[in-house]
Scaffold this motif. Structure first.
Motif, PDB file in Angstrom:
ATOM      1  N   LEU A 297       0.810  -1.214   0.000  1.00 22.50           N
ATOM      2  CA  LEU A 297       0.000   0.000   0.000  1.00 22.50           C
ATOM      3  C   LEU A 297       0.846   1.268   0.000  1.00 22.50           C
ATOM      4  O   LEU A 297       0.540   2.238  -0.697  1.00 22.50           O
ATOM      5  CB  LEU A 297      -0.933  -0.011   1.214  1.00 22.50           C
ATOM      6  CG  LEU A 297      -1.798   1.235   1.448  1.00 22.50           C
ATOM      7  CD1 LEU A 297      -2.726   1.466   0.262  1.00 22.50           C
ATOM      8  CD2 LEU A 297      -2.589   1.107   2.738  1.00 22.50           C
ATOM      9  N   PHE A 298       1.948   1.268   0.769  1.00 22.34           N
ATOM     10  CA  PHE A 298       2.677   2.517   1.017  1.00 22.34           C
ATOM     11  C   PHE A 298       3.995   2.652   0.257  1.00 22.34           C
ATOM     12  O   PHE A 298       4.581   3.734   0.268  1.00 22.34           O
ATOM     13  CB  PHE A 298       2.958   2.653   2.518  1.00 22.34           C
ATOM     14  CG  PHE A 298       1.740   2.917   3.346  1.00 22.34           C
ATOM     15  CD1 PHE A 298       1.085   4.133   3.281  1.00 22.34           C
ATOM     16  CD2 PHE A 298       1.233   1.929   4.176  1.00 22.34           C
ATOM     17  CE1 PHE A 298      -0.045   4.377   4.040  1.00 22.34           C
ATOM     18  CE2 PHE A 298       0.106   2.168   4.944  1.00 22.34           C
ATOM     19  CZ  PHE A 298      -0.538   3.389   4.868  1.00 22.34           C
ATOM     20  N   LEU A 299       4.490   1.602  -0.394  1.00 18.45           N
ATOM     21  CA  LEU A 299       5.831   1.656  -0.980  1.00 18.45           C
ATOM     22  C   LEU A 299       5.984   2.803  -1.983  1.00 18.45           C
ATOM     23  O   LEU A 299       6.843   3.680  -1.814  1.00 18.45           O
ATOM     24  CB  LEU A 299       6.157   0.323  -1.667  1.00 18.45           C
ATOM     25  CG  LEU A 299       7.498   0.280  -2.413  1.00 18.45           C
ATOM     26  CD1 LEU A 299       8.659   0.540  -1.457  1.00 18.45           C
ATOM     27  CD2 LEU A 299       7.680  -1.065  -3.122  1.00 18.45           C
ATOM     28  N   LEU A 410      -4.658   6.579  -5.058  1.00 16.11           N
ATOM     29  CA  LEU A 410      -5.112   7.833  -4.451  1.00 16.11           C
ATOM     30  C   LEU A 410      -4.000   8.463  -3.623  1.00 16.11           C
ATOM     31  O   LEU A 410      -3.802   9.688  -3.648  1.00 16.11           O
ATOM     32  CB  LEU A 410      -6.343   7.558  -3.579  1.00 16.11           C
ATOM     33  CG  LEU A 410      -6.999   8.785  -2.932  1.00 16.11           C
ATOM     34  CD1 LEU A 410      -7.480   9.766  -3.997  1.00 16.11           C
ATOM     35  CD2 LEU A 410      -8.167   8.362  -2.038  1.00 16.11           C
ATOM     36  N   LEU A 411      -3.246   7.642  -2.886  1.00 21.26           N
ATOM     37  CA  LEU A 411      -2.106   8.160  -2.118  1.00 21.26           C
ATOM     38  C   LEU A 411      -1.038   8.734  -3.046  1.00 21.26           C
ATOM     39  O   LEU A 411      -0.407   9.749  -2.723  1.00 21.26           O
ATOM     40  CB  LEU A 411      -1.509   7.041  -1.256  1.00 21.26           C
ATOM     41  CG  LEU A 411      -2.374   6.523  -0.107  1.00 21.26           C
ATOM     42  CD1 LEU A 411      -1.719   5.310   0.552  1.00 21.26           C
ATOM     43  CD2 LEU A 411      -2.604   7.614   0.932  1.00 21.26           C
ATOM     44  N   LEU A 412      -0.818   8.087  -4.196  1.00 16.56           N
ATOM     45  CA  LEU A 412       0.147   8.596  -5.175  1.00 16.56           C
ATOM     46  C   LEU A 412      -0.264   9.975  -5.690  1.00 16.56           C
ATOM     47  O   LEU A 412       0.567  10.889  -5.799  1.00 16.56           O
ATOM     48  CB  LEU A 412       0.265   7.615  -6.344  1.00 16.56           C
ATOM     49  CG  LEU A 412       1.228   6.440  -6.190  1.00 16.56           C
ATOM     50  CD1 LEU A 412       1.045   5.453  -7.327  1.00 16.56           C
ATOM     51  CD2 LEU A 412       2.669   6.941  -6.146  1.00 16.56           C
ATOM     52  N   LEU A 413      -1.545  10.120  -6.010  1.00 15.87           N
ATOM     53  CA  LEU A 413      -2.033  11.408  -6.490  1.00 15.87           C
ATOM     54  C   LEU A 413      -1.855  12.495  -5.429  1.00 15.87           C
ATOM     55  O   LEU A 413      -1.405  13.606  -5.728  1.00 15.87           O
ATOM     56  CB  LEU A 413      -3.504  11.299  -6.876  1.00 15.87           C
ATOM     57  CG  LEU A 413      -3.825  10.747  -8.264  1.00 15.87           C
ATOM     58  CD1 LEU A 413      -5.323  10.533  -8.420  1.00 15.87           C
ATOM     59  CD2 LEU A 413      -3.304  11.698  -9.345  1.00 15.87           C
ATOM     60  N   ASN A 419       2.218  16.962  -1.986  1.00 15.34           N
ATOM     61  CA  ASN A 419       3.286  16.589  -1.057  1.00 15.34           C
ATOM     62  C   ASN A 419       2.711  15.900   0.193  1.00 15.34           C
ATOM     63  O   ASN A 419       1.765  15.133   0.095  1.00 15.34           O
ATOM     64  CB  ASN A 419       4.125  17.806  -0.698  1.00 15.34           C
ATOM     65  CG  ASN A 419       5.568  17.447  -0.371  1.00 15.34           C
ATOM     66  OD1 ASN A 419       5.866  16.316   0.014  1.00 15.34           O
ATOM     67  ND2 ASN A 419       6.460  18.392  -0.541  1.00 15.34           N
ATOM     68  N   ILE A 420       3.282  16.193   1.352  1.00 14.99           N
ATOM     69  CA  ILE A 420       2.933  15.465   2.579  1.00 14.99           C
ATOM     70  C   ILE A 420       1.466  15.662   2.944  1.00 14.99           C
ATOM     71  O   ILE A 420       0.757  14.717   3.319  1.00 14.99           O
ATOM     72  CB  ILE A 420       3.850  15.894   3.745  1.00 14.99           C
ATOM     73  CG1 ILE A 420       5.299  15.481   3.445  1.00 14.99           C
ATOM     74  CG2 ILE A 420       3.386  15.264   5.056  1.00 14.99           C
ATOM     75  CD1 ILE A 420       6.295  15.921   4.490  1.00 14.99           C
ATOM     76  N   TRP A 421       0.964  16.907   2.835  1.00 11.26           N
ATOM     77  CA  TRP A 421      -0.426  17.153   3.209  1.00 11.26           C
ATOM     78  C   TRP A 421      -1.389  16.430   2.265  1.00 11.26           C
ATOM     79  O   TRP A 421      -2.440  15.950   2.686  1.00 11.26           O
ATOM     80  CB  TRP A 421      -0.710  18.652   3.211  1.00 11.26           C
ATOM     81  CG  TRP A 421      -0.186  19.318   4.448  1.00 11.26           C
ATOM     82  CD1 TRP A 421       0.856  20.193   4.539  1.00 11.26           C
ATOM     83  CD2 TRP A 421      -0.674  19.136   5.779  1.00 11.26           C
ATOM     84  NE1 TRP A 421       1.065  20.578   5.836  1.00 11.26           N
ATOM     85  CE2 TRP A 421       0.133  19.940   6.633  1.00 11.26           C
ATOM     86  CE3 TRP A 421      -1.690  18.390   6.346  1.00 11.26           C
ATOM     87  CZ2 TRP A 421      -0.066  20.006   8.007  1.00 11.26           C
ATOM     88  CZ3 TRP A 421      -1.890  18.448   7.718  1.00 11.26           C
ATOM     89  CH2 TRP A 421      -1.085  19.250   8.534  1.00 11.26           C
ATOM     90  N   GLY A 422      -1.033  16.353   1.021  1.00 12.58           N
ATOM     91  CA  GLY A 422      -1.858  15.602   0.080  1.00 12.58           C
ATOM     92  C   GLY A 422      -1.882  14.121   0.420  1.00 12.58           C
ATOM     93  O   GLY A 422      -2.928  13.462   0.314  1.00 12.58           O
ATOM     94  N   PHE A 423      -0.722  13.587   0.843  1.00 10.56           N
ATOM     95  CA  PHE A 423      -0.646  12.186   1.257  1.00 10.56           C
ATOM     96  C   PHE A 423      -1.541  11.941   2.469  1.00 10.56           C
ATOM     97  O   PHE A 423      -2.280  10.944   2.522  1.00 10.56           O
ATOM     98  CB  PHE A 423       0.810  11.831   1.584  1.00 10.56           C
ATOM     99  CG  PHE A 423       1.008  10.449   2.119  1.00 10.56           C
ATOM    100  CD1 PHE A 423       1.130   9.358   1.268  1.00 10.56           C
ATOM    101  CD2 PHE A 423       1.061  10.219   3.492  1.00 10.56           C
ATOM    102  CE1 PHE A 423       1.311   8.079   1.770  1.00 10.56           C
ATOM    103  CE2 PHE A 423       1.238   8.949   4.001  1.00 10.56           C
ATOM    104  CZ  PHE A 423       1.371   7.879   3.136  1.00 10.56           C
ATOM    105  N   VAL A 424      -1.488  12.858   3.439  1.00 11.61           N
ATOM    106  CA  VAL A 424      -2.287  12.707   4.663  1.00 11.61           C
ATOM    107  C   VAL A 424      -3.779  12.765   4.349  1.00 11.61           C
ATOM    108  O   VAL A 424      -4.574  11.952   4.845  1.00 11.61           O
ATOM    109  CB  VAL A 424      -1.896  13.788   5.693  1.00 11.61           C
ATOM    110  CG1 VAL A 424      -2.851  13.759   6.881  1.00 11.61           C
ATOM    111  CG2 VAL A 424      -0.468  13.592   6.169  1.00 11.61           C
ATOM    112  N   ILE A 425      -4.171  13.720   3.506  1.00 12.23           N
ATOM    113  CA  ILE A 425      -5.591  13.844   3.152  1.00 12.23           C
ATOM    114  C   ILE A 425      -6.071  12.598   2.409  1.00 12.23           C
ATOM    115  O   ILE A 425      -7.168  12.075   2.666  1.00 12.23           O
ATOM    116  CB  ILE A 425      -5.809  15.108   2.297  1.00 12.23           C
ATOM    117  CG1 ILE A 425      -5.570  16.361   3.144  1.00 12.23           C
ATOM    118  CG2 ILE A 425      -7.224  15.122   1.713  1.00 12.23           C
ATOM    119  CD1 ILE A 425      -5.587  17.646   2.352  1.00 12.23           C
ATOM    120  N   ALA A 426      -5.257  12.093   1.467  1.00  7.19           N
ATOM    121  CA  ALA A 426      -5.636  10.870   0.742  1.00  7.19           C
ATOM    122  C   ALA A 426      -5.750   9.682   1.684  1.00  7.19           C
ATOM    123  O   ALA A 426      -6.662   8.842   1.526  1.00  7.19           O
ATOM    124  CB  ALA A 426      -4.602  10.584  -0.343  1.00  7.19           C
TER     125      ALA A 426
END
Length: 475
Positions: A297-299, A410-413, A419-426
């Motif tokens: 999931l996170f790689l 979705l995490l990739l997008l 950046n980091i905030w986009g990762f957290v929101i996804a």
């Protein structure tokens, strides 16, 4: 419409509904015995000639005096028909459904009812081990497309008088047979009532794609949610084990897959191989799957964050950073590879086995090598995507693997665009999707974590002894 004592009226009513004489496989056989007319209706391919001959002989051997005293289908069954599975019916619509399901219908003059004789012999393949759920040890049989064979495979393993299979028909056009299997003194009564209500209230024309059509019809308002609402298996031993633990099994005719409900996300962490090896080995295999699922999931999203924020990376880990210039944004490369991997999977499914090696060479070597040389991709993205693609096969559920894939995309997008905030929101959106998902019977998808039940959760997270596992009930 009800049948009458007039044979010709009954025949005309039947032919007004069915294309008898137009469709080659709808057959009619007329018998005249001791001055009375008997009409047999059946589908070619379901009833063997020898079985029909037995019915004919049964009636022919009756003395005329006895035959003259028979005026209803009930009396005919009692005196003449030796077949075991036989019943009577007076409703014409039910007779049409029975005939189209492969049963043989017998009309005769003077009778206000018809005999329904089950002489079906289903065309079927061998009960070989399913390709997707092969195991190192254990049984080598699998479900087939015939529902009565599948119930027998479960009954063979669970010889419990409380094991019940309830049959119903779903689909206004297909009238597909659907069986609900459960052990009455172990099943969750609320879940069983909910499942029955969902199936009884289902409004659908036909189950064209079998089990998947059934699940989609129940959850038609949640198409955007990728998480599977039920667990599927083609192995009778898995279905029998789940029934023994209080689960409900739904079998759909023409489908070699059993639907196991109610199912939460933790149920998908189990695999049949866990229970064919010792407890310690089973736990080891299970924890490997846990680790790989999280890694899968996170790689790639985390790698995008590392490259975007390389100032925080220790010098000892600088080898993780790409040396080549990024002509295409890193997250776009990963998203393109996600689609390319699925494209290769689809191509392999439609490629003859003799050309499979050629496809592997073209897809894996030529395309990958030249994609790097032309600057579309860098070696790092191909390497990490190859790890993700291979690790996805460790999950026994195809549906869950694709749900994880969509979460990762979705995490990739989010990571690539914001950046980091986009990762957290996804990540928060992914968690909300899981939390809002309901099982087939409307229960929490995170059970037994929410609501918390440590006894049930322990048996799902860990490979416990089979004896202790079978004493756990889902309440």
């Amino acid at each position: 419409m009800k049948l009458t004592s007039n044979l010709q009226d009954n025949i005309h009513a039947l032919k007004a509904i069915l294309p008898i004489g137009k469709s080659f496989d709808l057959l009619e056989k007329t018998l005249r015995i001791h001055g009375r007319n008997f009409h047999l209706y059946f589908l070619d391919g379901f009833a063997k000639d020898t079985n029909l001959e037995y019915v004919r002989r049964d009636i022919f051997t009756l003395p005329k005096e006895t035959l003259d005293q028979i005026h209803t289908a009930e009396e005919l069954i009692e005196y003449a028909i030796s077949s075991i599975e036989v019943s009577t019916e007076t409703d014409l619509d039910k007779l049409v459904t029975a005939l189209l399901a492969g049963q043989t219908i017998l009309f005769f003059d003077g009778s206000p009812s018809a005999a329904v004789i089950d002489l079906r012999t289903y065309p079927t393949r061998g009960i070989s081990e399913p390709e997707k759920e092969k195991t190192i040890r254990g049984a080598r049989d699998g479900f087939v497309e015939t529902i009565v064979f599948n119930t027998a495979l479960i009954r063979r393993r669970v010889r419990d008088p409380y094991l019940i299979f309830e049959m119903m028909q779903i689909g206004s056009l297909s009238h597909t047979d659907v069986a609900i299997g459960y052990i009455s003194n172990k099943v969750n009564k609320k879940a069983l009532k909910k499942v029955k209500q969902l199936l009884n209230d289902l409004q659908i024309n036909s189950l064209t794609m079998g089990d998947q059509t059934l699940v989609e019809a129940v959850h038609s308002d949640s198409w955007i949610n990728p998480f599977p609402k039920a667990r599927y298996t083609e192995r009778p031993d898995v279905a029998a084990a789940q029934v023994s633990e209080g689960k409900i099994v739904i079998l759909v005719d023409n489908s070699p897959t059993a639907i196991i409900v109610p199912t939460g996300i933790f149920d998908f962490t189990q695999d049949v191989d866990d229970y064919y090896v010792p407890v310690l080995t089973g736990n080891y295999l299970r924890f490997i799957r846990y680790a790989i699922l999280i890694f899968n999931l996170f790689l790639t999203p985390v790698y995008v964050l590392i490259v975007k924020n390389d100032q925080y990376l220790p010098s000892s880990l600088s080898f993780l950073l790409p040396d080549d210039p990024l002509n295409v944004a890193l997250f776009i490369q990963f998203l393109a590879l996600e689609i390319a991997v699925d494209g290769l999977k689809i191509a392999s499914l439609n490629t003859p086995s003799s050309l499979g090696t050629s496809l592997s060479v073209i897809g894996g070597l030529i395309l990958g090598e030249y994609a790097v040389k032309t600057g579309w991709l860098i070696p790092h993205t191909i390497f990490y995507m190859a790890i993700v693609a291979l690790s996805s096969f460790t999950q026994p559920s195809i549906e869950l693997s694709y749900a994880i894939k969509f979460m990762r995309m979705l995490l990739l997008l989010g990571a690539g665009l914001f950046n980091i905030w986009g990762f957290v929101i996804a990540l928060i959106i992914d968690i909300i999707f899981i939390a809002r998902t309901k099982s087939f019977s409307g229960e929490s998808y995170l059970y037994p974590l929410i609501p918390f039940n440590w006894t049930a959760l322990r048996t799902l997270l860990f490979r416990t002894k089979v004896k202790s596992k079978q004493h756990v009930r889902n309440n």
